[in-house]
Design an enzyme around this catalytic site. Structure first.
Site, PDB file in Angstrom:
ATOM      1  N   ASP A  28      -4.470 -14.008  -2.155  1.00  5.01           N
ATOM      2  CA  ASP A  28      -3.873 -13.603  -0.824  1.00  5.01           C
ATOM      3  C   ASP A  28      -3.832 -14.644  -0.014  1.00  5.01           C
ATOM      4  O   ASP A  28      -4.830 -15.399   0.362  1.00  5.01           O
ATOM      5  CB  ASP A  28      -4.695 -12.478  -0.293  1.00  5.01           C
ATOM      6  CG  ASP A  28      -4.114 -11.003  -0.465  1.00  5.01           C
ATOM      7  OD1 ASP A  28      -3.314 -11.048  -1.474  1.00  5.01           O
ATOM      8  OD2 ASP A  28      -4.522 -10.058   0.289  1.00  5.01           O
ATOM      9  N   ASP A  68      -0.723 -12.350   2.746  1.00  2.00           N
ATOM     10  CA  ASP A  68      -1.330 -11.382   3.520  1.00  2.00           C
ATOM     11  C   ASP A  68      -1.431 -12.057   4.710  1.00  2.00           C
ATOM     12  O   ASP A  68      -2.908 -12.396   5.161  1.00  2.00           O
ATOM     13  CB  ASP A  68      -2.550 -10.967   2.747  1.00  2.00           C
ATOM     14  CG  ASP A  68      -3.284  -9.546   3.272  1.00  2.00           C
ATOM     15  OD1 ASP A  68      -2.467  -9.262   4.432  1.00  2.00           O
ATOM     16  OD2 ASP A  68      -4.176  -9.404   2.863  1.00  2.00           O
ATOM     17  N   HIS A 112     -10.854 -14.228   3.771  1.00  2.87           N
ATOM     18  CA  HIS A 112     -12.105 -13.477   3.350  1.00  2.87           C
ATOM     19  C   HIS A 112     -13.272 -14.461   2.828  1.00  2.87           C
ATOM     20  O   HIS A 112     -14.411 -14.134   2.957  1.00  2.87           O
ATOM     21  CB  HIS A 112     -11.781 -12.572   2.407  1.00  2.87           C
ATOM     22  CG  HIS A 112     -10.701 -11.417   2.833  1.00  2.87           C
ATOM     23  ND1 HIS A 112     -10.438 -10.239   1.798  1.00  2.87           N
ATOM     24  CD2 HIS A 112     -10.223 -11.141   3.582  1.00  2.87           C
ATOM     25  CE1 HIS A 112      -9.600  -9.706   2.531  1.00  2.87           C
ATOM     26  NE2 HIS A 112      -9.358  -9.986   3.591  1.00  2.87           N
ATOM     27  N   ASP A 154       2.393   2.135   3.387  1.00  6.41           N
ATOM     28  CA  ASP A 154       3.203   0.940   3.905  1.00  6.41           C
ATOM     29  C   ASP A 154       4.762   1.631   3.551  1.00  6.41           C
ATOM     30  O   ASP A 154       5.503   1.069   4.498  1.00  6.41           O
ATOM     31  CB  ASP A 154       3.035  -0.541   3.228  1.00  6.41           C
ATOM     32  CG  ASP A 154       1.750  -0.930   3.239  1.00  6.41           C
ATOM     33  OD1 ASP A 154       0.863  -0.578   4.103  1.00  6.41           O
ATOM     34  OD2 ASP A 154       1.440  -1.663   2.499  1.00  6.41           O
ATOM     35  N   HIS A 175       0.978  -1.026   0.018  1.00  9.41           N
ATOM     36  CA  HIS A 175      -0.057  -0.148  -0.196  1.00  9.41           C
ATOM     37  C   HIS A 175       0.938   1.092   0.180  1.00  9.41           C
ATOM     38  O   HIS A 175       1.961   1.129   0.490  1.00  9.41           O
ATOM     39  CB  HIS A 175      -0.808   0.031   1.271  1.00  9.41           C
ATOM     40  CG  HIS A 175      -1.687  -1.135   1.646  1.00  9.41           C
ATOM     41  ND1 HIS A 175      -1.337  -2.210   2.200  1.00  9.41           N
ATOM     42  CD2 HIS A 175      -2.947  -1.451   1.382  1.00  9.41           C
ATOM     43  CE1 HIS A 175      -2.122  -3.193   2.288  1.00  9.41           C
ATOM     44  NE2 HIS A 175      -3.317  -2.680   1.950  1.00  9.41           N
ATOM     45  N   GLU A 222     -10.341  -7.428  -4.482  1.00  9.33           N
ATOM     46  CA  GLU A 222     -10.384  -8.297  -3.532  1.00  9.33           C
ATOM     47  C   GLU A 222     -11.585  -8.461  -2.528  1.00  9.33           C
ATOM     48  O   GLU A 222     -11.671  -7.726  -1.583  1.00  9.33           O
ATOM     49  CB  GLU A 222      -9.043  -7.862  -2.292  1.00  9.33           C
ATOM     50  CG  GLU A 222      -8.660  -8.821  -1.410  1.00  9.33           C
ATOM     51  CD  GLU A 222      -7.518  -8.614  -0.725  1.00  9.33           C
ATOM     52  OE1 GLU A 222      -6.515  -8.166  -1.325  1.00  9.33           O
ATOM     53  OE2 GLU A 222      -7.640  -8.901   0.583  1.00  9.33           O
ATOM     54  N   ASP A 281     -10.878 -11.788  10.877  1.00  8.02           N
ATOM     55  CA  ASP A 281      -9.879 -11.984   9.863  1.00  8.02           C
ATOM     56  C   ASP A 281      -8.526 -11.925  10.272  1.00  8.02           C
ATOM     57  O   ASP A 281      -7.659 -10.980  10.811  1.00  8.02           O
ATOM     58  CB  ASP A 281      -9.776 -10.542   8.973  1.00  8.02           C
ATOM     59  CG  ASP A 281      -9.056 -10.802   7.604  1.00  8.02           C
ATOM     60  OD1 ASP A 281      -8.868 -11.917   7.320  1.00  8.02           O
ATOM     61  OD2 ASP A 281      -8.982  -9.859   6.888  1.00  8.02           O
ATOM     62  N   GLU A 327      -8.914 -13.769  -1.364  1.00  6.77           N
ATOM     63  CA  GLU A 327      -8.009 -14.264   0.126  1.00  6.77           C
ATOM     64  C   GLU A 327      -8.950 -15.317   0.741  1.00  6.77           C
ATOM     65  O   GLU A 327     -10.039 -15.258   1.054  1.00  6.77           O
ATOM     66  CB  GLU A 327      -7.926 -12.856   0.855  1.00  6.77           C
ATOM     67  CG  GLU A 327      -7.434 -12.938   2.164  1.00  6.77           C
ATOM     68  CD  GLU A 327      -7.114 -11.838   2.757  1.00  6.77           C
ATOM     69  OE1 GLU A 327      -6.543 -10.941   2.227  1.00  6.77           O
ATOM     70  OE2 GLU A 327      -7.108 -11.746   4.043  1.00  6.77           O
TER      71      GLU A 327
HETATM   72  C1  XUL Z   1      -7.498  -6.823   4.351  1.00 11.75           C
HETATM   73  C2  XUL Z   1      -6.774  -7.066   3.314  1.00 11.75           C
HETATM   74  C3  XUL Z   1      -5.923  -6.237   2.835  1.00 11.75           C
HETATM   75  C4  XUL Z   1      -5.861  -6.097   1.299  1.00 11.75           C
HETATM   76  C5  XUL Z   1      -4.915  -4.901   0.780  1.00 11.75           C
HETATM   77  O1  XUL Z   1      -8.423  -7.484   5.082  1.00 11.75           O
HETATM   78  O2  XUL Z   1      -6.774  -8.091   3.061  1.00 11.75           O
HETATM   79  O3  XUL Z   1      -4.612  -6.280   3.505  1.00 11.75           O
HETATM   80  O4  XUL Z   1      -5.069  -7.334   1.015  1.00 11.75           O
HETATM   81  O5  XUL Z   1      -5.409  -3.785   0.878  1.00 11.75           O
HETATM   82 CO    CO Z   2      -5.671  -9.238   1.856  1.00 17.69          CO
END
Ligand code: XUL
Ligand code: CO
Length: 437
Positions: free
Chosen positions: A295, A337, A270, A103, A100, A231, A306, A267
């Site tokens: 992810d 991630d 998620h 970051d 990001h 995502e 999460d 992800e």
């Molecule tokens: C948050 C998440 C983030 C994204 C990037 O749940 O997964 O870190 O991957 O913004």
């Molecule tokens: Co993520």
């Protein structure tokens, strides 16, 4: 002393090795289904968890020291993170990173100053990339941490905040292009809502789509040919998030004409928060030609949030890799991630966590290869739909039937036979036999 000075380059030593600082299953050169393992598994380091997250949670402060020998909140610290990060990736043989904007540098009050800092640090990162051959998988803008984004970015009720988000996206695209990144990502952070009493859902979704269209137009104007990713995530931090899961995100992309430029970054944690298995969301993305990237992490079934743990569950990694292989691979990669649990606060823990994740995916790949070569699962699924291969079934399949015709056919059946057994338990036993036999 540099953070990873005591860590050796991590090599493949095989399953029997008891050396924790070695790969036990990830053997980058090993050929699996005609390609090197490292080609099947383009791993990426997440800048935020790996170089930033230090264990702070809702109830307590940092446990890990991620100062890397510099004072946090300074450009010296930003630079120290770059140096530590590249050292870390080189030692593990990781060829990509994801980031990001915030970051990379401490955010200033004035975006012009933040952008100046980003220009400075990105020169340093680019030099490191050229020196090491490490590449950027994807970049993104953090449009969720700063209080200005309390109501989201594309979904905000404030036009000024919307413009600020646009400015961050523009700069994060500039950086991604500068790094030659494969993709630009939108995670819908706070793009969602708490209550319908104060929310115009349709307007918010249209505005998100407008922001994405502007981002695509801008990036293409710079010559960026990579993918855009959404995502999906169903909730947390918002109660309702618009990109709930793969199916919802695909519907959104098609509704707003974004489906040619976007794919999905799925992800694991998620998908499970959405009440799905990881492999379900991978299948939905893959069968729609939209499986872009992953992810790689896992949740904890006993915790409803999460947790972003490093992937350890080999069954899930196996089913994941089956979906990835069936989809013909990823255009993106496998971004960890993931973060160490709070009491695992040493740099060695961090290295071992990545080894765990990389070994887990290597096992998943090897298992998926075994399942594909065995062929019994694929054969079972094919046979399960065999009634659509001929006769009335084939007419349906070819789109050559009418409701009247099918009703007339049904009249001749009496009570139709039950469909064949689904044999889920049998198939689970076959999987175990293939994996452990
Ligand atoms: C948050 C998440 C983030 C994204 C990037 O749940 O997964 O870190 O991957 O913004
Ligand atoms: Co993520």
């Amino acid at each position: 002393m540099a953070a990873f000075e005591n860590i050796p380059a991590i090599r493949y030593e095989g399953a029997a090795s008891e050396n924790p600082l070695a790969f036990h299953f990830y053997d980058p050169e090993r050929i699996v289904l005609g390609r090197k393992m490292s080609e099947h598994l383009p791993f990426a380091m997440s800048w935020w968890h790996t170089l930033g997250a230090a264990g702070t949670d809702m109830f307590g402060r940092d446990t890990a020291d991620k100062s890397f020998g510099a004072e946090k909140g300074t450009m010296a610290h930003a630079r120290a993170k770059v140096d530590a990060g590249f050292d870390f990736m080189q030692k593990l043989g990781i060829r990509y990173f994801c980031f990001h904007d915030v970051d990379l540098v401490p955010e200033a009050d004035d975006i012009k100053e933040t952008n100046r800092r980003l220009d400075e640090i990105s020169d340093h990162i680019l030099a490191k990339m050229n020196e090491t051959g490490i590449k950027c998988l994807w970049g993104t803008a953090n449009l969720f941490s700063n209080p200005r984004y309390m109501n989201g970015a594309g979904s905000t009720n404030s036009a000024d905040v919307y413009c600020f988000a646009a400015a961050q996206v523009k700069k994060a695209i500039d950086l991604t292009v500068k790094f030659g990144g494969k993709a630009y990502l939108f995670w819908g952070g706070r793009e969602g809502y708490e209550t319908l009493l104060n929310t115009d859902v349709k307007f918010e979704q249209e505005n998100i789509a407008r922001l994405m269209h502007m981002a695509v137009d801008y990036a293409r104007s710079l010559g960026f040919t990579g993918d855009f990713f959404i995502e999906p995530k169903p909730k947390e931090p918002m109660k309702h998030q618009y990109d709930y899961d793969a199916a919802t995100a695909i519907g959104f992309l098609r509704e707003y004409g974004l489906d040619k430029d976007f794919k999905l970054n799925i992800e694991a944690n998620h998908a499970t928060l959405a009440g799905h298995t990881f492999e379900h969301d991978l299948r939905i993305a893959g069968m729609n030609g939209m499986l872009g990237s992953i992810d790689a992490n896992q949740g904890d079934p006993h915790l409803g949030w999460d947790t972003d743990e490093f992937p350890f569950d080999v069954y899930t990694a196996t089913y994941c890799m089956l979906e990835v292989l069936r989809a013909g691979g990823l255009t993106g990669g496998f971004n960890f991630d993931a973060k160490c649990r709070r009491p695992s606060y040493t740099m060695e823990d961090l290295v071992e966590s990545y080894i765990l994740g990389m070994d887990t995916y290597a096992l998943g790949l090897l298992n998926a290869e075994k399942i594909i070569k065995d062929g019994r699962l694929d054969a079972f699924v094919k046979e399960r739909y065999a009634s659509f291969e001929s006769g009335i079934g084939k007419k349906i399949r070819d789109g050559n039937s009418t409701l009247v015709e099918l009703a007339a056919y049904a009249d001749t059946l009496g009570a139709p036979a039950l469909p064949g057994s689904g044999k889920a338990e049998h198939l689970e036993a076959v999987v175990n036999q293939i994996l452990f036999g």
